[in-house]
Design a protein around this motif. Sequence first.
Motif, PDB file in Angstrom:
ATOM      1  N   SER A   5       0.791  -1.220   0.009  1.00  0.00           N
ATOM      2  CA  SER A   5      -0.116   0.015  -0.167  1.00  0.00           C
ATOM      3  C   SER A   5       0.765   1.211  -0.065  1.00  0.00           C
ATOM      4  CB  SER A   5      -1.068   0.149   1.286  1.00  0.00           C
ATOM      5  OG  SER A   5       0.014  -0.068   2.378  1.00  0.00           O
ATOM      6  N   GLY A   6       2.153   1.099   0.684  1.00  0.00           N
ATOM      7  CA  GLY A   6       2.846   2.254   0.468  1.00  0.00           C
ATOM      8  C   GLY A   6       3.484   2.598  -0.565  1.00  0.00           C
ATOM      9  N   VAL A   7       3.868   1.727  -1.408  1.00  0.00           N
ATOM     10  CA  VAL A   7       4.320   1.636  -2.933  1.00  0.00           C
ATOM     11  C   VAL A   7       3.147   2.431  -3.782  1.00  0.00           C
ATOM     12  CG1 VAL A   7       4.961   0.641  -4.869  1.00  0.00           C
ATOM     13  CG2 VAL A   7       6.040  -0.093  -2.744  1.00  0.00           C
ATOM     14  N   LEU A   8       1.680   1.910  -3.569  1.00  0.00           N
ATOM     15  CA  LEU A   8       0.822   2.433  -4.462  1.00  0.00           C
ATOM     16  C   LEU A   8       0.546   3.697  -4.220  1.00  0.00           C
ATOM     17  CD1 LEU A   8      -1.740  -0.542  -4.186  1.00  0.00           C
ATOM     18  CD2 LEU A   8      -0.788   0.137  -6.230  1.00  0.00           C
ATOM     19  N   ILE A   9       0.399   4.184  -2.816  1.00  0.00           N
ATOM     20  CA  ILE A   9       0.078   5.593  -2.378  1.00  0.00           C
ATOM     21  C   ILE A   9       1.230   6.524  -2.728  1.00  0.00           C
ATOM     22  CG2 ILE A   9       0.938   5.587  -0.036  1.00  0.00           C
ATOM     23  CD1 ILE A   9      -2.313   6.925  -1.291  1.00  0.00           C
ATOM     24  N   ALA A  10       2.479   6.161  -2.811  1.00  0.00           N
ATOM     25  CA  ALA A  10       3.909   6.897  -3.257  1.00  0.00           C
ATOM     26  C   ALA A  10       3.284   6.995  -4.837  1.00  0.00           C
ATOM     27  CB  ALA A  10       5.025   6.167  -2.938  1.00  0.00           C
ATOM     28  N   ALA A  11       3.006   5.897  -5.456  1.00  0.00           N
ATOM     29  CA  ALA A  11       2.834   6.290  -7.297  1.00  0.00           C
ATOM     30  C   ALA A  11       1.827   7.021  -7.344  1.00  0.00           C
ATOM     31  CB  ALA A  11       2.756   4.793  -7.644  1.00  0.00           C
ATOM     32  N   CYS A  51      -5.316   6.120 -14.072  1.00  0.00           N
ATOM     33  CA  CYS A  51      -4.177   5.565 -13.085  1.00  0.00           C
ATOM     34  C   CYS A  51      -4.377   6.169 -11.669  1.00  0.00           C
ATOM     35  CB  CYS A  51      -2.833   5.959 -13.950  1.00  0.00           C
ATOM     36  SG  CYS A  51      -2.403   4.958 -15.168  1.00  0.00           S
ATOM     37  N   LEU A  52      -4.914   7.456 -11.397  1.00  0.00           N
ATOM     38  CA  LEU A  52      -4.880   7.928 -10.167  1.00  0.00           C
ATOM     39  C   LEU A  52      -6.342   7.262  -9.621  1.00  0.00           C
ATOM     40  CD1 LEU A  52      -4.504  11.903 -10.637  1.00  0.00           C
ATOM     41  CD2 LEU A  52      -3.050  10.334  -9.377  1.00  0.00           C
ATOM     42  N   ALA A  53      -6.929   6.972 -10.205  1.00  0.00           N
ATOM     43  CA  ALA A  53      -8.257   6.289  -9.579  1.00  0.00           C
ATOM     44  C   ALA A  53      -8.012   4.702  -9.299  1.00  0.00           C
ATOM     45  CB  ALA A  53      -9.465   6.240 -10.587  1.00  0.00           C
ATOM     46  N   GLY A  54      -7.262   4.196 -10.251  1.00  0.00           N
ATOM     47  CA  GLY A  54      -6.978   2.606  -9.877  1.00  0.00           C
ATOM     48  C   GLY A  54      -5.695   2.601  -8.893  1.00  0.00           C
ATOM     49  N   SER A  55      -4.764   3.318  -8.767  1.00  0.00           N
ATOM     50  CA  SER A  55      -3.696   3.253  -7.673  1.00  0.00           C
ATOM     51  C   SER A  55      -4.554   3.566  -6.222  1.00  0.00           C
ATOM     52  CB  SER A  55      -2.483   4.093  -7.842  1.00  0.00           C
ATOM     53  OG  SER A  55      -3.050   5.431  -8.090  1.00  0.00           O
ATOM     54  N   PHE A  56      -5.314   4.411  -6.265  1.00  0.00           N
ATOM     55  CA  PHE A  56      -5.972   4.883  -4.931  1.00  0.00           C
ATOM     56  C   PHE A  56      -7.041   3.808  -4.634  1.00  0.00           C
ATOM     57  CE2 PHE A  56      -8.356   7.327  -1.759  1.00  0.00           C
ATOM     58  CZ  PHE A  56      -7.219   7.630  -1.092  1.00  0.00           C
ATOM     59  N   GLY A  57      -7.705   3.045  -5.703  1.00  0.00           N
ATOM     60  CA  GLY A  57      -8.650   2.332  -5.461  1.00  0.00           C
ATOM     61  C   GLY A  57      -8.002   0.879  -4.949  1.00  0.00           C
ATOM     62  N   LEU A  58      -7.026   0.514  -5.508  1.00  0.00           N
ATOM     63  CA  LEU A  58      -6.087  -0.692  -4.832  1.00  0.00           C
ATOM     64  C   LEU A  58      -5.655  -0.402  -3.614  1.00  0.00           C
ATOM     65  CD1 LEU A  58      -4.320  -1.855  -8.245  1.00  0.00           C
ATOM     66  CD2 LEU A  58      -6.383  -2.965  -7.375  1.00  0.00           C
ATOM     67  N   TYR A  59      -5.247   0.802  -3.314  1.00  0.00           N
ATOM     68  CA  TYR A  59      -4.679   1.232  -2.007  1.00  0.00           C
ATOM     69  C   TYR A  59      -5.758   0.800  -0.930  1.00  0.00           C
ATOM     70  CZ  TYR A  59      -3.480   4.128   1.759  1.00  0.00           C
ATOM     71  OH  TYR A  59      -3.382   4.800   2.909  1.00  0.00           O
ATOM     72  N   GLY A  60      -7.139   1.495  -1.418  1.00  0.00           N
ATOM     73  CA  GLY A  60      -7.979   1.171  -0.502  1.00  0.00           C
ATOM     74  C   GLY A  60      -8.320  -0.164  -0.058  1.00  0.00           C
ATOM     75  N   VAL A  61      -8.422  -1.205  -1.111  1.00  0.00           N
ATOM     76  CA  VAL A  61      -8.383  -2.594  -0.902  1.00  0.00           C
ATOM     77  C   VAL A  61      -7.544  -3.059   0.060  1.00  0.00           C
ATOM     78  CG1 VAL A  61      -8.486  -4.508  -2.051  1.00  0.00           C
ATOM     79  CG2 VAL A  61      -9.658  -2.897  -3.229  1.00  0.00           C
ATOM     80  N   ILE A  62      -6.302  -2.681  -0.298  1.00  0.00           N
ATOM     81  CA  ILE A  62      -5.475  -3.302   0.784  1.00  0.00           C
ATOM     82  C   ILE A  62      -5.667  -2.879   2.193  1.00  0.00           C
ATOM     83  CG2 ILE A  62      -2.889  -3.210   1.256  1.00  0.00           C
ATOM     84  CD1 ILE A  62      -2.354  -3.208  -1.650  1.00  0.00           C
ATOM     85  N   GLU A  68       3.414   2.435   6.430  1.00  0.00           N
ATOM     86  CA  GLU A  68       3.394   2.729   5.131  1.00  0.00           C
ATOM     87  C   GLU A  68       4.699   3.583   4.560  1.00  0.00           C
ATOM     88  OE1 GLU A  68      -1.137   2.379   3.650  1.00  0.00           O
ATOM     89  OE2 GLU A  68      -0.176   4.423   3.882  1.00  0.00           O
ATOM     90  N   ASN A  69       4.855   4.891   5.203  1.00  0.00           N
ATOM     91  CA  ASN A  69       6.011   5.781   5.033  1.00  0.00           C
ATOM     92  C   ASN A  69       7.165   5.069   5.424  1.00  0.00           C
ATOM     93  OD1 ASN A  69       4.870   8.579   4.128  1.00  0.00           O
ATOM     94  ND2 ASN A  69       3.361   7.718   5.312  1.00  0.00           N
ATOM     95  N   MET A  70       7.102   4.315   6.354  1.00  0.00           N
ATOM     96  CA  MET A  70       8.632   3.969   6.732  1.00  0.00           C
ATOM     97  C   MET A  70       9.111   2.964   5.705  1.00  0.00           C
ATOM     98  SD  MET A  70       9.393   5.572   9.391  1.00  0.00           S
ATOM     99  CE  MET A  70      10.717   5.052   9.875  1.00  0.00           C
ATOM    100  N   PHE A  71       8.365   2.320   5.047  1.00  0.00           N
ATOM    101  CA  PHE A  71       8.664   1.392   3.876  1.00  0.00           C
ATOM    102  C   PHE A  71       9.288   2.299   2.790  1.00  0.00           C
ATOM    103  CE2 PHE A  71       6.185  -2.130   5.822  1.00  0.00           C
ATOM    104  CZ  PHE A  71       6.931  -3.146   6.068  1.00  0.00           C
ATOM    105  N   VAL A  72       8.668   3.162   2.576  1.00  0.00           N
ATOM    106  CA  VAL A  72       9.119   4.092   1.481  1.00  0.00           C
ATOM    107  C   VAL A  72      10.256   5.176   1.897  1.00  0.00           C
ATOM    108  CG1 VAL A  72       8.342   6.239  -0.249  1.00  0.00           C
ATOM    109  CG2 VAL A  72       6.662   4.271   0.742  1.00  0.00           C
ATOM    110  N   LEU A  73      10.299   5.325   2.944  1.00  0.00           N
ATOM    111  CA  LEU A  73      11.457   6.457   3.684  1.00  0.00           C
ATOM    112  C   LEU A  73      12.706   6.078   2.974  1.00  0.00           C
ATOM    113  CD1 LEU A  73      12.327   8.848   5.234  1.00  0.00           C
ATOM    114  CD2 LEU A  73      12.371   7.331   7.207  1.00  0.00           C
ATOM    115  N   GLY A  74      13.414   4.947   3.202  1.00  0.00           N
ATOM    116  CA  GLY A  74      14.492   4.341   2.874  1.00  0.00           C
ATOM    117  C   GLY A  74      14.982   4.662   1.334  1.00  0.00           C
TER     118      GLY A  74
END
Length: 303
Positions: free
Chosen positions: A80-86, A157-168, A183-189
């Motif tokens: 979900s961190g990767v999806l929201i970052a995208a 792509c915006l709707a799809g990425s946020f929709g999949l984020y919501g499912v997770i 989520e942010n800690m996974f993206v931080l590094g």
Amino acid sequence: MSPGIPDRRGLWVAVGAFVIWGLMPLYWHLLREVPSLQIVLHRAIWCAVLVASWLTLRHGRGWLREVLARPRLAAMLAASGVLIAANWGLYVWAVNAGHVVEASLGYFINPLLNVLIGVLFLRERLSAAQWISVALAACGVLWLTTRYGDFPWIALCLAGSFGLYGVIRKFAAIEAVRGLGVENMFVLGPALAWLAWIELGGDGGFFSLRWGGWTDLLLVMGGALTAIPLIFFAYAVRRVPLSVVGVLQYIGPTLQLLLGVLFFGEYFGPDRAIGFGFIWIGLAVFATDGVLAARRRVVAQQA
């Protein structure tokens, strides 16, 4: 408080979250001299620092370790961190590349896409009104594609990425703000490494005279601008019926659309108006059906 009746403070906090999201294009416009990728990297870094600091003050240093001890949950939050970052990256790029109107379309489509995801992946059943709303939205996207001449890939792509984020996040059993922190800690590094590589390569400008101290401050505050409405939203959904939140969420894309046309001067001719019209009618059907269903549940509970 009776079920279905919104808490007044929660209602205003929800409105505040959606207004902040709706006005975000103005903030990213202030950073138009900074490459979109660097804006997103700073946004991820400073959001992680802010949320992690808040969680540490509130829950102690073990809040992250508790989640990492559950590998399945940790993997879900990494995804979900990767999806929201995208999603962030595409949105910031769209704003600064002159596609605010199409970005707003993505967030208009998102609630209806969530319904479709529920049918395809969660085996949920739709009412007749919900099927009609999805069909109308599909007609609007098809019209925009065939008549306007460009496939609305940014919006989808915006709707799809946020929709999949919501499912997770639906299946990730974790409190909203703590989930955001993990989520942010996974993206931080990766974000720190990427930004350091850009800075060492001479293409950055943080803490230098290239963009100025004001821009540096805006980049840091972008993390707060990311976290605050999410915290507001997490507070509100516990106190406001989801049917009400579902209607309020259209404040954001409506403000984005108005900014795109009135402030940024983007094109919004008859062809776009017709396509958006199909989607808005679908949303009206969807929202009305949701409100009526919520009222029927309240009446049934009170009977």
